[in-house]
Write a protein that holds these residues in place. Structure first.
Motif, PDB file in Angstrom:
ATOM      1  N   GLY A  43       0.776  -1.233   0.000  1.00 34.51           N
ATOM      2  CA  GLY A  43       0.000   0.000   0.000  1.00 34.51           C
ATOM      3  C   GLY A  43       0.803   1.275   0.000  1.00 34.51           C
ATOM      4  O   GLY A  43       0.245   2.350   0.271  1.00 34.51           O
ATOM      5  N   ALA A  71      -1.713  -4.272   3.804  1.00 35.66           N
ATOM      6  CA  ALA A  71      -2.150  -3.019   3.194  1.00 35.66           C
ATOM      7  C   ALA A  71      -3.446  -2.522   3.823  1.00 35.66           C
ATOM      8  O   ALA A  71      -3.632  -1.308   4.018  1.00 35.66           O
ATOM      9  N   ARG A  74      -2.619  -0.764   6.933  1.00 32.15           N
ATOM     10  CA  ARG A  74      -1.913   0.486   6.658  1.00 32.15           C
ATOM     11  C   ARG A  74      -2.863   1.562   6.146  1.00 32.15           C
ATOM     12  O   ARG A  74      -2.694   2.750   6.445  1.00 32.15           O
TER      13      ARG A  74
END
Length: 323
Positions: A43, A71, A74
């Motif tokens: 990400g 991801a 995040r």
């Protein structure tokens, strides 16, 4: 979804992050804009784009469920602007249909391996550590590097090493592999590295990095059908772009970059029969190149992030007045 503890929060330096954001941000200024990240990884690029472009939402796809999990954590700070899907990038049309999105304003493809895949030793991508010969980006698929190395015909293995790894000693390496697998299966990266080391002449072992680098790259590309997938993904991505939309592609292998270069050249060229005095609107190029050739990382970026050294960036824009 379970992520191995040692790779939950790996370090990650997105290649050419600022340049990619600069290229894509102008197309994401309007409310309701959609950014499609076809290779979400951890990400890094997506986070930077969403931070720069507050009117945009993300459709992020990756074939690796472990990468999607990392991801997702995040990108959680961006809330409902983030929609994630497990898929291969050539399936982007199906993903957009599932998302209810007809077209997008920006697309990024960061090809090759993610930091997660490189750093997780148990997945067998790295030649520098001993691990099972796996190399699958999606652990749910059947084909592994171990299966390929132990069952593929010698001629097919030679083709893979030459075409996907530019390995000029492919014949010698495959002879060693065939001799070894006749006695016992080749199961680990250390087994394969030893065979490659034995096959490559001493004088050539230190000329361009680790002697097994090209072999591991070739097997990874074959196991994951990366070039086949990319060849299908590029036209699908161009078709998904709305007028004014932009596509940026980061390639790390000459075969990848050739596919991108050809697709972009075709899309940005008029298709006029010889002798026609003017170009009818229907035959004019629908796209315009945003980069001159392939852009490369700066020396300072490569010094800070050695994995960026092989990167080649190309970008293209769907013309606003395209038919």
């Amino acid at each position: 979804m379970v992520v191995p503890e040692q790779v939950v929060e790996p370090s990650h330096v997105p290649v050419l992050r600022d340049r990619i954001v600069d290229l894509l941000a102008p197309s994401l200024a309007q409310p309701g804009s959609v950014y499609l990240d076809c290779t979400l990884g951890l990400g890094g690029h997506a986070s930077a784009v969403l931070a720069r472009c507050p009117n945009a939402r993300l459709v992020g796809i990756d074939r690796d469920p472990a990468a999607l999990a990392v991801a997702g954590r995040r990108l959680a700070t961006f809330g409902n602007r983030v929609h994630l899907y497990q898929a291969v990038y050539h399936e982007l049309a199906e993903v957009l249909a599932e998302d209810g999105t007809r077209s997008v304003q920006a697309i990024c493809m960061d090809l090759g391996l993610s930091s997660l895949q490189i750093d997780d030793r148990e997945r067998g991508f790295a030649y520098a550590v001993d691990a099972p010969l796996d190399m699958r980006m999606d652990s749910g698929q059947d084909l592994t590097a171990e299966t390929l190395v132990n069952t593929a015909a010698p001629g097919e293995l030679v083709r893979i090493l030459r075409e996907y790894g530019d390995e000029k000693f492919a014949d010698r390496i495959v002879r060693r592999v065939v001799e070894a697998r006749a006695k016992a299966p080749i199961r680990t990266s250390a087994d394969l590295v030893a065979l490659v080391d034995q096959a490559i002449p001493m004088a050539a072992r230190t000329r361009s990095g680790h002697p097994a680098k090209r072999t591991f790259q070739a097997l990874r590309i074959a196991v994951n059908a990366e070039l086949t997938s990319l060849a299908a993904a590029l036209p699908a991505a161009l078709d998904a772009l709305a007028p004014g939309g932009r596509l940026a592609v980061l390639a790390y292998h000459s075969g990848e970059d050739r596919l991108v270069k050809r697709a972009f050249a075709e899309a940005s060229s008029d298709h006029v029969p010889p002798g026609l005095p003017a170009v009818p609107a229907a035959l004019q190029a629908r796209f315009a190149l945003l980069t001159r050739g392939a852009e490369r990382p700066t020396p300072s970026e490569t010094a800070a992030n050695p994995r960026a050294a092989a990167a080649r960036l190309r970008a293209i824009e769907h013309k606003e007045d395209a038919a």
